[in-house]
Write a protein that holds these residues in place. Sequence first.
Motif, PDB file in Angstrom:
ATOM      1  N   PHE B  90       0.825  -1.191   0.000  1.00 45.77           N
ATOM      2  CA  PHE B  90       0.000   0.000   0.000  1.00 45.77           C
ATOM      3  C   PHE B  90       0.869   1.253   0.000  1.00 45.77           C
ATOM      4  N   LEU B 101      -3.723   9.450   7.270  1.00 47.43           N
ATOM      5  CA  LEU B 101      -3.177   8.900   6.042  1.00 47.43           C
ATOM      6  C   LEU B 101      -4.291   8.521   5.081  1.00 47.43           C
ATOM      7  N   VAL B 102      -4.070   8.810   3.785  1.00 50.24           N
ATOM      8  CA  VAL B 102      -4.968   8.333   2.741  1.00 50.24           C
ATOM      9  C   VAL B 102      -4.229   7.230   1.994  1.00 50.24           C
ATOM     10  N   PHE B 103      -4.831   6.050   1.954  1.00 47.07           N
ATOM     11  CA  PHE B 103      -4.196   4.891   1.361  1.00 47.07           C
ATOM     12  C   PHE B 103      -4.670   4.657  -0.068  1.00 47.07           C
ATOM     13  N   GLY B 104      -3.773   4.082  -0.869  1.00 46.16           N
ATOM     14  CA  GLY B 104      -4.167   3.571  -2.164  1.00 46.16           C
ATOM     15  C   GLY B 104      -4.913   2.254  -1.994  1.00 46.16           C
ATOM     16  N   THR B 105      -5.347   1.701  -3.099  1.00 52.18           N
ATOM     17  CA  THR B 105      -6.150   0.481  -3.057  1.00 52.18           C
ATOM     18  C   THR B 105      -5.307  -0.782  -2.930  1.00 52.18           C
TER      19      THR B 105
END
Lengths: 116, 113
Positions: B90, B101-105
């Motif tokens: 991630f 935090l903003v996470f990717g997929t």
Amino acid sequence: IAGITQAPTSQILAAGRRMTLRCTQDMRHNAMYWYRQDLGLGLRLIHYSNTAGTTGKGEVPDGYSVSRANTDDFPLTLASAVPSQTSVYFCASSVSYGSQGVDEQFFGPGTRLTVL
Amino acid sequence: AQSVAQPEDQVNVAEGNPLTVKCTYSVSGNPYLFWYVQYPNRGLQFLLKYITGDNLVKGSYGFEAEFNKSQTSFHLKKPSALVSDSALYFCAVRRGGFQKLVFGTGTRLLVSP
């Protein structure tokens, strides 16, 4: 050194029931977080706490509540579970929360929740 | 709003070959970027982060990532893949002024023997 513990490991729950997911850390971290992980969506922040006694809403807070009575514990409560809350839930912590610190988050092992 | 994109759901590589897992970001201001790894039935583990300074960041388990401001990318790399590197990776970006935090997929890395 335990780090972050979560309980239960997994749970099957009937819709409409109340459920509390437990999270405890022994690192004396100020900040704690709850995420849910769903296939194809990655991790999304539910609620966070920057220090004991304070909490805040994340990206997907609806249907969830949290409390932070002390530094170590950060329980997540589903007041009335619905099937869309079926997910894997991760608790995390970091040393600080403010803009001066960019420290990494430490994650617990997760709770797999199924709401039927 | 801050966001990250991981364009590949899965990356396949043979053991011993170099690997790259891609990540692009969108953020106002200076980005703080992270890579995490998740092994089956485990929580996420921190690999490395970019805050400022050298564009090449070295992290755990021989991984490194290159920050490219002009391409808004933060690709994860390793010179020689191991079967044990197979996991879910991630990318994440710090959002706002705090530690949200903003996470990717996520990208699944599969290293074949």
